[in-house]
Design a protein around this motif. Structure first.
Motif, PDB file in Angstrom:
ATOM      1  N   GLU A 113      42.015 -12.020 -10.473  1.00 45.89           N
ATOM      2  CA  GLU A 113      42.336 -13.116 -11.391  1.00 45.89           C
ATOM      3  C   GLU A 113      41.705 -14.419 -10.908  1.00 45.89           C
ATOM      4  O   GLU A 113      41.577 -14.654  -9.706  1.00 45.89           O
ATOM      5  CB  GLU A 113      43.855 -13.291 -11.495  1.00 45.89           C
ATOM      6  N   GLY A 114      41.317 -15.251 -11.867  1.00 47.35           N
ATOM      7  CA  GLY A 114      40.736 -16.537 -11.529  1.00 47.35           C
ATOM      8  C   GLY A 114      40.823 -17.491 -12.694  1.00 47.35           C
ATOM      9  O   GLY A 114      41.545 -17.242 -13.668  1.00 47.35           O
ATOM     10  N   GLN A 115      40.087 -18.575 -12.609  1.00 49.32           N
ATOM     11  CA  GLN A 115      40.063 -19.561 -13.679  1.00 49.32           C
ATOM     12  C   GLN A 115      38.636 -20.021 -13.915  1.00 49.32           C
ATOM     13  O   GLN A 115      37.834 -20.118 -12.976  1.00 49.32           O
ATOM     14  CB  GLN A 115      40.941 -20.772 -13.336  1.00 49.32           C
ATOM     15  N   GLY A 118      38.590 -24.329 -13.930  1.00 51.65           N
ATOM     16  CA  GLY A 118      39.905 -24.724 -13.447  1.00 51.65           C
ATOM     17  C   GLY A 118      41.001 -24.671 -14.486  1.00 51.65           C
ATOM     18  O   GLY A 118      42.127 -25.102 -14.217  1.00 51.65           O
ATOM     19  N   VAL A 119      40.712 -24.133 -15.672  1.00 42.90           N
ATOM     20  CA  VAL A 119      41.694 -24.133 -16.755  1.00 42.90           C
ATOM     21  C   VAL A 119      41.875 -22.745 -17.367  1.00 42.90           C
ATOM     22  O   VAL A 119      42.979 -22.205 -17.405  1.00 42.90           O
ATOM     23  CB  VAL A 119      41.287 -25.130 -17.867  1.00 42.90           C
ATOM     24  N   LEU A 120      40.785 -22.159 -17.865  1.00 38.75           N
ATOM     25  CA  LEU A 120      40.878 -20.909 -18.598  1.00 38.75           C
ATOM     26  C   LEU A 120      41.046 -19.727 -17.648  1.00 38.75           C
ATOM     27  O   LEU A 120      40.251 -19.561 -16.723  1.00 38.75           O
ATOM     28  CB  LEU A 120      39.610 -20.705 -19.443  1.00 38.75           C
ATOM     29  N   PRO A 121      42.076 -18.905 -17.868  1.00 37.51           N
ATOM     30  CA  PRO A 121      42.260 -17.733 -17.004  1.00 37.51           C
ATOM     31  C   PRO A 121      41.169 -16.695 -17.245  1.00 37.51           C
ATOM     32  O   PRO A 121      40.748 -16.465 -18.382  1.00 37.51           O
ATOM     33  CB  PRO A 121      43.633 -17.198 -17.423  1.00 37.51           C
ATOM     34  N   THR A 122      40.675 -16.120 -16.182  1.00 38.36           N
ATOM     35  CA  THR A 122      39.639 -15.099 -16.278  1.00 38.36           C
ATOM     36  C   THR A 122      40.006 -13.911 -15.392  1.00 38.36           C
ATOM     37  O   THR A 122      40.856 -14.025 -14.506  1.00 38.36           O
ATOM     38  CB  THR A 122      38.264 -15.632 -15.828  1.00 38.36           C
ATOM     39  N   SER A 247      45.551  -3.245 -22.664  1.00 35.01           N
ATOM     40  CA  SER A 247      44.098  -3.294 -22.529  1.00 35.01           C
ATOM     41  C   SER A 247      43.510  -4.632 -22.943  1.00 35.01           C
ATOM     42  O   SER A 247      42.412  -4.975 -22.535  1.00 35.01           O
ATOM     43  CB  SER A 247      43.462  -2.182 -23.360  1.00 35.01           C
ATOM     44  N   MET A 248      44.238  -5.374 -23.804  1.00 32.92           N
ATOM     45  CA  MET A 248      43.693  -6.635 -24.279  1.00 32.92           C
ATOM     46  C   MET A 248      44.388  -7.816 -23.612  1.00 32.92           C
ATOM     47  O   MET A 248      44.283  -8.940 -24.076  1.00 32.92           O
ATOM     48  CB  MET A 248      43.871  -6.724 -25.803  1.00 32.92           C
ATOM     49  N   ALA A 249      45.097  -7.573 -22.531  1.00 37.20           N
ATOM     50  CA  ALA A 249      45.877  -8.630 -21.921  1.00 37.20           C
ATOM     51  C   ALA A 249      45.043  -9.595 -21.109  1.00 37.20           C
ATOM     52  O   ALA A 249      45.474 -10.670 -20.776  1.00 37.20           O
ATOM     53  CB  ALA A 249      46.977  -8.046 -21.038  1.00 37.20           C
ATOM     54  N   ARG A 250      43.828  -9.176 -20.752  1.00 35.65           N
ATOM     55  CA  ARG A 250      43.027 -10.025 -19.866  1.00 35.65           C
ATOM     56  C   ARG A 250      41.771 -10.514 -20.584  1.00 35.65           C
ATOM     57  O   ARG A 250      41.234  -9.857 -21.452  1.00 35.65           O
ATOM     58  CB  ARG A 250      42.620  -9.259 -18.612  1.00 35.65           C
ATOM     59  N   VAL A 251      41.295 -11.648 -20.137  1.00 35.29           N
ATOM     60  CA  VAL A 251      40.015 -12.171 -20.599  1.00 35.29           C
ATOM     61  C   VAL A 251      38.984 -11.828 -19.558  1.00 35.29           C
ATOM     62  O   VAL A 251      39.167 -12.109 -18.375  1.00 35.29           O
ATOM     63  CB  VAL A 251      40.064 -13.699 -20.786  1.00 35.29           C
ATOM     64  N   VAL A 252      37.907 -11.180 -19.968  1.00 31.93           N
ATOM     65  CA  VAL A 252      36.879 -10.779 -19.010  1.00 31.93           C
ATOM     66  C   VAL A 252      35.833 -11.867 -18.921  1.00 31.93           C
ATOM     67  O   VAL A 252      35.234 -12.239 -19.916  1.00 31.93           O
ATOM     68  CB  VAL A 252      36.220  -9.464 -19.453  1.00 31.93           C
ATOM     69  N   ALA A 253      35.601 -12.340 -17.749  1.00 34.25           N
ATOM     70  CA  ALA A 253      34.574 -13.373 -17.554  1.00 34.25           C
ATOM     71  C   ALA A 253      33.220 -12.722 -17.490  1.00 34.25           C
ATOM     72  O   ALA A 253      33.066 -11.692 -16.852  1.00 34.25           O
ATOM     73  CB  ALA A 253      34.840 -14.149 -16.254  1.00 34.25           C
ATOM     74  N   HIS A 254      32.259 -13.294 -18.152  1.00 39.63           N
ATOM     75  CA  HIS A 254      30.867 -12.823 -18.023  1.00 39.63           C
ATOM     76  C   HIS A 254      29.937 -13.951 -18.393  1.00 39.63           C
ATOM     77  O   HIS A 254      30.346 -14.990 -18.868  1.00 39.63           O
ATOM     78  CB  HIS A 254      30.604 -11.599 -18.878  1.00 39.63           C
TER      79      HIS A 254
END
Length: 254
Positions: A113-115, A118-122, A247-254
């Motif tokens: 987990e990250g951001q 500094g705002v949007l969870p990733t 499965s859709m609970a997370r936002v994938v950073a790319h």
């Protein structure tokens, strides 16, 4: 799913994961590649078969893989063979996240987990067993290096990797140019993989709604199958695969 054999969508996704950043290379085209990899996996399982440039269901019996079986059922409901380019070009909301979540449950990756800003969870994903990714990569390297015709699964994986643009990710720079060329050439070793890979590239080139040259026009007053980029009658929000819990609970950073 409890299988010892990984499916092609899973292998393609593991190939695309960057071990340094935990993000996926070529995220937009990768979504198309995952949809195409599902078709190849269903063909390898004997459930579908190519019919010219179309895909026909030959055995509608479920495979036991929920995501693949949802795709198989959607194909079956069409009642007639569907053009691969129309199927792959349909909405694929959440397909990459579904497979990432599955790989996490199987212990092949773990979420970090990250951001963003500094705002949007990733959420980034790191491979927990790099030996699996090395084994997948070694199969491609061996086919490229030896020139020996690979097995259909490896040939299809190579075709899909080329189609979604993973060549520069796997074999970067000028020194990787010859390997990228050989990766592209492996497309000829599996007819189904080649059909799907070309369909993926056609979609990226904007050919979804374009009929194959010489194809007869659609009857007056009838919309061609797949026009507007929709391959099949799909549920609300256009998700062509069976959602998995969380499965859709997370936002994938790319």
């Amino acid at each position: 799913m409890g299988r010892s054999r990984r499916t092609l969508p899973e292998e393609l996704l593991l190939l695309a994961l960057d071990p340094a950043t935990g993000t996926t290379a070529q995220p937009q085209s990768l979504d198309l590649g995952l949809a195409g990899a599902q078709l190849v996996e269903l063909a390898l399982a004997g459930r579908i078969a190519p019919d010219g440039d179309r895909i026909a269901v030959v055995v509608p019996r479920p495979t036991g893989d929920p995501t693949l079986d949802c795709a198989l059922e959607l194909l079956r409901r069409r009642g007639a063979p569907v053009r691969a380019v129309h199927w792959i070009g349909g909405p694929r909301l959440g397909l990459r996240q579904i497979y990432l979540s599955h790989l996490e449950r199987c212990g092949m990756v773990h979420a970090v987990e990250g951001q963003m800003c500094g705002v949007l969870p990733t959420t980034r994903y790191q491979a927990t067993d790099t030996a699996i990714s090395r084994e997948i990569r070694a199969r491609l390297d061996s086919a490229i290096r030896t020139g020996v015709p690979p097995d259909p699964r490896t040939a299809a994986l190579a075709a899909l990797a080329h189609a979604v643009g993973l060549g520069k990710h796997l074999y970067p720079g000028n020194e990787g140019r010859s390997s990228r060329s050989r990766l592209r050439d492996l497309i000829r070793h599996d007819p189904m993989g080649g059909l799907v890979a070309h369909a993926v590239m056609d979609v990226q080139n904007g050919a979804v709604a374009q009929p194959r040259r010489g194809a007869p026009p659609a009857p007056a007053g009838r919309q061609p199958a797949g026009a507007g980029g929709r391959a099949v009658p799909e549920p609300a929000r256009g998700v062509p695969t069976q959602p998995l819990r969380g499965s859709m609970a997370r936002v994938v950073a790319h």
